[in-house]
Design a protein around this motif. Structure first.
Motif, mmCIF file in Angstrom:
data_model
loop_
_atom_site.group_PDB
_atom_site.id
_atom_site.type_symbol
_atom_site.label_atom_id
_atom_site.label_comp_id
_atom_site.label_asym_id
_atom_site.label_seq_id
_atom_site.Cartn_x
_atom_site.Cartn_y
_atom_site.Cartn_z
ATOM 1 N N LYS A 122 -68.562 69.624 15.107
ATOM 2 C CA LYS A 122 -69.465 70.263 16.067
ATOM 3 C C LYS A 122 -68.748 70.377 17.406
ATOM 4 O O LYS A 122 -67.949 69.524 17.770
ATOM 5 C CB LYS A 122 -70.749 69.445 16.239
ATOM 6 N N GLN A 123 -69.044 71.466 18.110
ATOM 7 C CA GLN A 123 -68.528 71.606 19.462
ATOM 8 C C GLN A 123 -69.620 72.218 20.334
ATOM 9 O O GLN A 123 -70.605 72.765 19.824
ATOM 10 C CB GLN A 123 -67.267 72.467 19.486
ATOM 11 N N PRO A 124 -69.487 72.128 21.655
ATOM 12 C CA PRO A 124 -70.521 72.680 22.540
ATOM 13 C C PRO A 124 -70.676 74.191 22.352
ATOM 14 O O PRO A 124 -69.756 74.875 21.912
ATOM 15 C CB PRO A 124 -69.986 72.362 23.944
ATOM 16 N N ASP A 125 -71.833 74.699 22.718
ATOM 17 C CA ASP A 125 -72.084 76.142 22.681
ATOM 18 C C ASP A 125 -71.563 76.764 23.973
ATOM 19 O O ASP A 125 -72.318 77.025 24.914
ATOM 20 C CB ASP A 125 -73.588 76.425 22.522
ATOM 21 N N LEU A 182 -68.246 83.668 21.018
ATOM 22 C CA LEU A 182 -69.050 84.561 20.184
ATOM 23 C C LEU A 182 -68.948 84.232 18.700
ATOM 24 O O LEU A 182 -69.935 84.355 17.975
ATOM 25 C CB LEU A 182 -68.617 86.016 20.413
ATOM 26 N N LEU A 183 -67.782 83.834 18.243
ATOM 27 C CA LEU A 183 -67.575 83.440 16.845
ATOM 28 C C LEU A 183 -66.609 82.277 16.795
ATOM 29 O O LEU A 183 -65.562 82.309 17.447
ATOM 30 C CB LEU A 183 -66.982 84.598 16.022
ATOM 31 N N ASP A 184 -66.949 81.238 16.004
ATOM 32 C CA ASP A 184 -65.992 80.154 15.798
ATOM 33 C C ASP A 184 -65.999 79.755 14.325
ATOM 34 O O ASP A 184 -66.504 80.489 13.472
ATOM 35 C CB ASP A 184 -66.281 78.969 16.720
ATOM 36 N N PHE A 185 -65.462 78.570 14.021
ATOM 37 C CA PHE A 185 -65.287 78.160 12.633
ATOM 38 C C PHE A 185 -66.610 77.975 11.895
ATOM 39 O O PHE A 185 -66.647 78.030 10.660
ATOM 40 C CB PHE A 185 -64.471 76.855 12.573
ATOM 41 N N LYS A 186 -67.697 77.775 12.622
ATOM 42 C CA LYS A 186 -68.993 77.568 11.965
ATOM 43 C C LYS A 186 -69.509 78.840 11.299
ATOM 44 O O LYS A 186 -70.361 78.783 10.427
ATOM 45 C CB LYS A 186 -70.033 77.088 12.989
ATOM 46 N N ASN A 187 -69.017 79.975 11.747
ATOM 47 C CA ASN A 187 -69.557 81.243 11.277
ATOM 48 C C ASN A 187 -68.969 81.720 9.950
ATOM 49 O O ASN A 187 -69.409 82.723 9.391
ATOM 50 C CB ASN A 187 -69.333 82.320 12.346
ATOM 51 N N ASN A 188 -67.953 81.006 9.437
ATOM 52 C CA ASN A 188 -67.330 81.388 8.168
ATOM 53 C C ASN A 188 -66.856 82.836 8.195
ATOM 54 O O ASN A 188 -66.938 83.560 7.200
ATOM 55 C CB ASN A 188 -68.325 81.187 7.004
ATOM 56 N N ASP A 220 -63.820 85.858 9.697
ATOM 57 C CA ASP A 220 -62.372 86.024 9.574
ATOM 58 C C ASP A 220 -61.610 85.540 10.801
ATOM 59 O O ASP A 220 -60.448 85.152 10.694
ATOM 60 C CB ASP A 220 -62.037 87.505 9.333
ATOM 61 N N CYS A 221 -62.236 85.608 11.961
ATOM 62 C CA CYS A 221 -61.565 85.282 13.221
ATOM 63 C C CYS A 221 -62.524 84.544 14.147
ATOM 64 O O CYS A 221 -63.738 84.567 13.959
ATOM 65 C CB CYS A 221 -61.126 86.558 13.943
ATOM 66 N N GLY A 222 -61.931 83.926 15.168
ATOM 67 C CA GLY A 222 -62.719 83.457 16.288
ATOM 68 C C GLY A 222 -62.721 84.530 17.367
ATOM 69 O O GLY A 222 -61.730 85.261 17.526
ATOM 70 N N ILE A 223 -63.811 84.627 18.118
ATOM 71 C CA ILE A 223 -63.900 85.628 19.189
ATOM 72 C C ILE A 223 -64.451 84.964 20.448
ATOM 73 O O ILE A 223 -65.465 84.264 20.404
ATOM 74 C CB ILE A 223 -64.788 86.825 18.785
ATOM 75 N N PHE A 224 -63.773 85.220 21.557
ATOM 76 C CA PHE A 224 -64.139 84.626 22.848
ATOM 77 C C PHE A 224 -64.144 85.728 23.901
ATOM 78 O O PHE A 224 -63.190 86.511 23.993
ATOM 79 C CB PHE A 224 -63.126 83.539 23.232
ATOM 80 N N ARG A 225 -65.227 85.788 24.686
ATOM 81 C CA ARG A 225 -65.327 86.824 25.720
ATOM 82 C C ARG A 225 -64.510 86.413 26.948
ATOM 83 O O ARG A 225 -64.736 85.349 27.534
ATOM 84 C CB ARG A 225 -66.787 87.044 26.119
ATOM 85 N N LEU A 226 -63.562 87.284 27.341
ATOM 86 C CA LEU A 226 -62.765 87.024 28.540
ATOM 87 C C LEU A 226 -63.429 87.579 29.789
ATOM 88 O O LEU A 226 -63.396 86.957 30.852
ATOM 89 C CB LEU A 226 -61.371 87.631 28.377
ATOM 90 N N ASP A 227 -64.006 88.770 29.675
ATOM 91 C CA ASP A 227 -64.766 89.359 30.776
ATOM 92 C C ASP A 227 -65.735 90.365 30.178
ATOM 93 O O ASP A 227 -65.887 90.455 28.967
ATOM 94 C CB ASP A 227 -63.841 90.002 31.827
ATOM 95 N N VAL A 271 -59.666 87.953 20.307
ATOM 96 C CA VAL A 271 -59.836 87.711 18.867
ATOM 97 C C VAL A 271 -58.633 86.930 18.379
ATOM 98 O O VAL A 271 -57.486 87.322 18.627
ATOM 99 C CB VAL A 271 -59.956 89.048 18.100
ATOM 100 N N GLN A 272 -58.857 85.806 17.686
ATOM 101 C CA GLN A 272 -57.740 84.963 17.261
ATOM 102 C C GLN A 272 -57.880 84.537 15.803
ATOM 103 O O GLN A 272 -58.975 84.261 15.315
ATOM 104 C CB GLN A 272 -57.643 83.724 18.148
ATOM 105 N N SER A 273 -56.720 84.484 15.132
ATOM 106 C CA SER A 273 -56.684 84.049 13.744
ATOM 107 C C SER A 273 -55.312 83.453 13.447
ATOM 108 O O SER A 273 -54.346 83.676 14.184
ATOM 109 C CB SER A 273 -56.951 85.236 12.803
ATOM 110 N N VAL A 274 -55.233 82.697 12.346
ATOM 111 C CA VAL A 274 -53.965 82.107 11.917
ATOM 112 C C VAL A 274 -53.935 82.073 10.394
ATOM 113 O O VAL A 274 -54.962 81.837 9.745
ATOM 114 C CB VAL A 274 -53.784 80.685 12.508
ATOM 115 N N ASP A 275 -52.772 82.336 9.824
ATOM 116 C CA ASP A 275 -52.627 82.294 8.365
ATOM 117 C C ASP A 275 -51.155 82.122 8.019
ATOM 118 O O ASP A 275 -50.276 82.591 8.748
ATOM 119 C CB ASP A 275 -53.153 83.592 7.733
ATOM 120 N N PHE A 276 -50.890 81.427 6.940
ATOM 121 C CA PHE A 276 -49.525 81.364 6.410
ATOM 122 C C PHE A 276 -49.590 81.235 4.902
ATOM 123 O O PHE A 276 -50.608 80.823 4.340
ATOM 124 C CB PHE A 276 -48.709 80.224 7.034
#
Length: 323
Positions: free
Chosen positions: A14-17, A22-28, A30-37, A43-48
């Protein structure tokens, strides 16, 4: 990692809201999304992945395309990337690693995404991928689970890459005479996403390790089920024959074990290929049928193997009906 394992290890996190999250790991998703302005979303993702072909340069290209795919599935532009390298020194020399990195860099250059640096360690199994950052400037991003009743679903690449690459490793299929799957895995979903941005989409995701059915299950929400038409799915040449012979990666069997209770197969077909773990697969796009027909036409004119494979229907007993 299998679906059930992933659910268990993230269940109690769990992490703070945060206000701009806008989107993090709880949402299952493809990516996390964070509003900059007000106008910019990060939009961020990682895969190998481990090597799926013997050619180091091609492996690098596929690994990069696979890592970038999540960004395009959100409708974002990839802007920067960091390499993640786990070097198996026992089996790969510096020339091999240079070829992997060059393949990845050439793919990043293709979509004008800057390589900033990365991190590398020694390992007993070779792995390579990218952490990718993208941006969205129009405030429109695509979720994976917001399809609506009456939508249809488009698939933009054939299915069966896990089976074919397993056949390559087992010397049951000649690499040189089955290059369609290699070309497909190296192909970015960028052009597909750019075409799709012209239309109102309900949902979008890409097809990777959880297989076609796994990612369709991720598209399901509390209001809908999905009817998947087997005869509308485009499969790579030889994939069905090999699947019927049992040339199937372990991850595909794990997908079926985890998901088959959510699926009703009403066909006569061996459905394991629909659970096949893909690498750098196509996009699944949910939208209204009229616009879907237009998008499919446009994608095919661009040389993209797109087809409508499913419909979104009112919620029923099963999440996915294979017909």
């Amino acid at each position: 990692m299998g679906l059930e394992d992933l659910k268990q290890i993230t269940a109690n996190l769990k992490q703070p809201d945060y206000k701009n999250l806008l989107l993090d790991f709880k949402n299952n998703d493809d990516c996390g999304i964070f509003r900059l302005d007000n106008n910019t979303l990060l939009v961020q993702s990682v895969d190998f992945i481990t090597p799926i072909v013997d050619d180091a340069y091609i492996y690098g290209r596929i690994a990069a395309a696979n890592s970038l795919s999540d960004i395009f599935a959100k409708g974002a532009k990839a802007i920067s990337a960091m390499s993640i390298l786990m070097w198996d020194k026992e089996h790969l020399d510096t020339q091999d690693i240079n070829a992997i990195l060059q393949g990845s860099l050439d793919t990043l250059i293709e979509c004008e995404c800057a390589l900033l640096g990365g991190h590398s360690i020694n390992d007993t199994e070779q792995k390579y991928g990218l952490s990718v950052s993208g941006i969205i400037k129009d405030n429109i991003f695509w979720r994976n689970n917001t399809a609506k009743i009456g939508d249809v679903i488009i698939l933009t690449k054939p299915i069966g890459s896990g089976i074919l690459t397993t056949a390559f490793k087992n010397d049951e299929l000649e690499f040189a005479t089955n290059l369609d799957v290699v070309s497909s895995m190296m192909t970015l979903n960028l052009n597909t996403a750019m075409c799709a941005k012209k239309y109102p989409l309900s949902a979008c995701t890409d097809v990777t390790g959880y297989g076609l059915i796994g990612h369709l299950c991720e598209m399901v929400n509390k209001d809908i089920s999905i009817c998947l038409h087997y005869d509308k799915i485009l499969f790579f040449e030889n994939a069905i024959t090999l699947a019927d012979k049992g040339v199937v990666p372990g991850g595909s069997y794990e997908n079926k074990k985890a998901l088959e209770h959510r699926v009703k197969n009403t066909t006569k077909y061996n459905d394991i290929i629909c659970y096949d773990a893909q690498t750098s697969g196509g996009l699944l796009i949910a939208m209204d049928e009229k616009n879907a027909q237009k998008l499919v036409y446009e994608l095919r004119n661009e040389g993209i193997q797109a087809s409508i494979i499913a419909e979104v229907v009112i919620k029923s007993e099963y999440d996915v009906y294979l017909k």
